[in-house]
Design a protein around this motif. Structure first.
Motif, PDB file in Angstrom:
ATOM      1  N   PRO A   1       0.813  -1.228   0.000  1.00 35.60           N
ATOM      2  CA  PRO A   1       0.000   0.000   0.000  1.00 35.60           C
ATOM      3  C   PRO A   1       0.845   1.277   0.000  1.00 35.60           C
ATOM      4  O   PRO A   1       0.773   2.104   0.903  1.00 35.60           O
ATOM      5  N   LEU A   2       1.650   1.409  -1.030  1.00 31.28           N
ATOM      6  CA  LEU A   2       2.405   2.642  -1.267  1.00 31.28           C
ATOM      7  C   LEU A   2       1.912   3.205  -2.595  1.00 31.28           C
ATOM      8  O   LEU A   2       2.001   2.531  -3.621  1.00 31.28           O
ATOM      9  N   ILE A   3       1.364   4.412  -2.563  1.00 30.31           N
ATOM     10  CA  ILE A   3       0.850   5.036  -3.780  1.00 30.31           C
ATOM     11  C   ILE A   3       1.911   5.947  -4.371  1.00 30.31           C
ATOM     12  O   ILE A   3       2.425   6.836  -3.684  1.00 30.31           O
ATOM     13  N   ALA A   4       2.238   5.711  -5.630  1.00 26.59           N
ATOM     14  CA  ALA A   4       3.181   6.581  -6.345  1.00 26.59           C
ATOM     15  C   ALA A   4       2.412   7.776  -6.890  1.00 26.59           C
ATOM     16  O   ALA A   4       1.501   7.615  -7.705  1.00 26.59           O
ATOM     17  N   ILE A   5       2.777   8.981  -6.432  1.00 27.71           N
ATOM     18  CA  ILE A   5       2.107  10.207  -6.865  1.00 27.71           C
ATOM     19  C   ILE A   5       2.986  10.886  -7.916  1.00 27.71           C
ATOM     20  O   ILE A   5       4.052  11.423  -7.593  1.00 27.71           O
ATOM     21  N   LEU A   6       2.545  10.845  -9.162  1.00 30.07           N
ATOM     22  CA  LEU A   6       3.362  11.360 -10.263  1.00 30.07           C
ATOM     23  C   LEU A   6       2.898  12.765 -10.661  1.00 30.07           C
ATOM     24  O   LEU A   6       2.445  13.013 -11.770  1.00 30.07           O
ATOM     25  N   ARG A   7       3.064  13.688  -9.726  1.00 32.50           N
ATOM     26  CA  ARG A   7       2.621  15.065  -9.976  1.00 32.50           C
ATOM     27  C   ARG A   7       3.523  15.744 -11.007  1.00 32.50           C
ATOM     28  O   ARG A   7       4.734  15.748 -10.872  1.00 32.50           O
ATOM     29  N   GLY A   8       2.875  16.302 -12.038  1.00 34.60           N
ATOM     30  CA  GLY A   8       3.628  17.022 -13.049  1.00 34.60           C
ATOM     31  C   GLY A   8       4.100  16.180 -14.217  1.00 34.60           C
ATOM     32  O   GLY A   8       4.708  16.699 -15.155  1.00 34.60           O
TER      33      GLY A   8
ATOM     34  N   GLY B   1       1.420   7.635   0.727  1.00 36.74           N
ATOM     35  CA  GLY B   1       1.424   8.189  -0.617  1.00 36.74           C
ATOM     36  C   GLY B   1       2.731   8.941  -0.785  1.00 36.74           C
ATOM     37  O   GLY B   1       3.122   9.710   0.101  1.00 36.74           O
ATOM     38  N   LEU B   2       3.409   8.700  -1.895  1.00 35.36           N
ATOM     39  CA  LEU B   2       4.767   9.210  -2.070  1.00 35.36           C
ATOM     40  C   LEU B   2       4.825  10.169  -3.244  1.00 35.36           C
ATOM     41  O   LEU B   2       4.581   9.781  -4.389  1.00 35.36           O
ATOM     42  N   GLY B   3       5.157  11.418  -2.955  1.00 32.48           N
ATOM     43  CA  GLY B   3       5.204  12.441  -3.977  1.00 32.48           C
ATOM     44  C   GLY B   3       6.620  12.801  -4.372  1.00 32.48           C
ATOM     45  O   GLY B   3       7.319  12.021  -5.021  1.00 32.48           O
ATOM     46  N   SER B   4       7.073  13.977  -3.950  1.00 33.84           N
ATOM     47  CA  SER B   4       8.344  14.511  -4.445  1.00 33.84           C
ATOM     48  C   SER B   4       9.568  13.712  -4.013  1.00 33.84           C
ATOM     49  O   SER B   4      10.624  13.822  -4.642  1.00 33.84           O
ATOM     50  N   ASP B   5       9.446  12.905  -2.967  1.00 34.05           N
ATOM     51  CA  ASP B   5      10.589  12.059  -2.587  1.00 34.05           C
ATOM     52  C   ASP B   5      10.698  10.819  -3.468  1.00 34.05           C
ATOM     53  O   ASP B   5      11.686  10.091  -3.403  1.00 34.05           O
TER      54      ASP B   5
ATOM     55  N   LEU C   1      -3.231   6.240   5.262  1.00 29.59           N
ATOM     56  CA  LEU C   1      -1.946   6.480   4.607  1.00 29.59           C
ATOM     57  C   LEU C   1      -1.412   7.850   4.995  1.00 29.59           C
ATOM     58  O   LEU C   1      -2.179   8.814   5.084  1.00 29.59           O
ATOM     59  N   ALA C   2      -0.111   7.919   5.202  1.00 24.72           N
ATOM     60  CA  ALA C   2       0.549   9.204   5.428  1.00 24.72           C
ATOM     61  C   ALA C   2       0.980   9.753   4.074  1.00 24.72           C
ATOM     62  O   ALA C   2       1.566   9.030   3.262  1.00 24.72           O
ATOM     63  N   VAL C   3       0.687  11.025   3.830  1.00 24.08           N
ATOM     64  CA  VAL C   3       1.079  11.655   2.574  1.00 24.08           C
ATOM     65  C   VAL C   3       1.689  13.023   2.874  1.00 24.08           C
ATOM     66  O   VAL C   3       1.069  13.848   3.544  1.00 24.08           O
ATOM     67  N   GLY C   4       2.897  13.222   2.378  1.00 26.68           N
ATOM     68  CA  GLY C   4       3.589  14.486   2.595  1.00 26.68           C
ATOM     69  C   GLY C   4       4.770  14.313   3.529  1.00 26.68           C
ATOM     70  O   GLY C   4       4.594  14.131   4.732  1.00 26.68           O
ATOM     71  N   GLY C   5       5.960  14.309   2.965  1.00 23.29           N
ATOM     72  CA  GLY C   5       7.156  14.217   3.789  1.00 23.29           C
ATOM     73  C   GLY C   5       7.610  12.820   4.153  1.00 23.29           C
ATOM     74  O   GLY C   5       8.493  12.634   4.991  1.00 23.29           O
TER      75      GLY C   5
END
Length: 205
Positions: free
Chosen positions: A8-15, A174-178, A152-156
């Protein structure tokens, strides 16, 4: 031990853009990711969502994030998306997602918001922005939430601190910029993805 085929790790492909999305998603799937989110504030997000659904059938849970309106839910459904991720609690968005049979991760910050989301049919919650609250806040929030509801923790969240969030009671993150920043190479995405998957596996070893 969790099943490594459904992490349960969501890849956040912003941009990300439609021209490069397939290469990055392929790298993520190969590393072990099974949930991919294309935020709606990415270039031509609809095209990216449609292309990954077409290219990788049955290989993951694909959808969109930063979903703010019922119209966006309907648009995502028309593309074949199965996952809705919101930054906020909008009961109409949550209910419409449920009508389409989608998995919804509703963004919340407080117990009040969390329960409003659940009352309207959310099956999972995301604490956002998690870095502003910290793992101790997760532990306190989990004490009042239904035990079966994924949080889920999202952010940082980073490979180095993922275990802190899991230990506090998060189901995943949820995993964004990292994990992904617009314009980075596929090799960079692959390396970052492997670091997160390794951190996940190490925690449950």
């Amino acid at each position: 031990m969790h099943d490594s085929t459904d992490i349960p790790l969501i890849a956040i492909l912003r941009g990300i853009d439609p021209e490069t999305v397939l290469h990055h998603v392929e790298a993520l799937l190969e590393a072990g990711f099974t949930a991919i989110e294309i935020p709606t504030n990415s270039p031509r997000w609809q095209q990216s969502v449609a292309s990954i659904i077409s290219a990788f059938p049955g290989r993951g849970l694909f959808g969109a994030g930063t979903i703010l309106t019922v119209d966006q839910v309907d648009e995502l459904a028309s593309l074949g998306g199965k996952m809705v991720v919101t930054p906020n609690i909008n009961p109409a968005v949550i209910r419409r997602s449920g009508e389409h049979g989608m998995k919804i991760y509703a963004g919340c910050a407080t117990a009040t918001e969390a329960f409003i989301a659940l009352e309207n049919g959310a099956q999972a919650l995301k604490l956002f922005p998690a870095s502003c609250f910290g793992p101790a806040y997760v532990s306190a929030l989990k004490a009042v939430l239904p035990a079966h509801i994924p949080l889920l923790a999202v952010g940082g969240v980073t490979p180095e601190n993922l275990h802190d969030w899991l230990k506090a009671g998060c189901t995943g993150a949820g995993l964004g910029s990292d994990l992904y920043r617009a314009g980075q190479s596929v090799e960079d995405t692959r390396a970052r993805a492997r670091a997160f998957i390794t951190a996940w596996q190490d925690y449950y070893r």
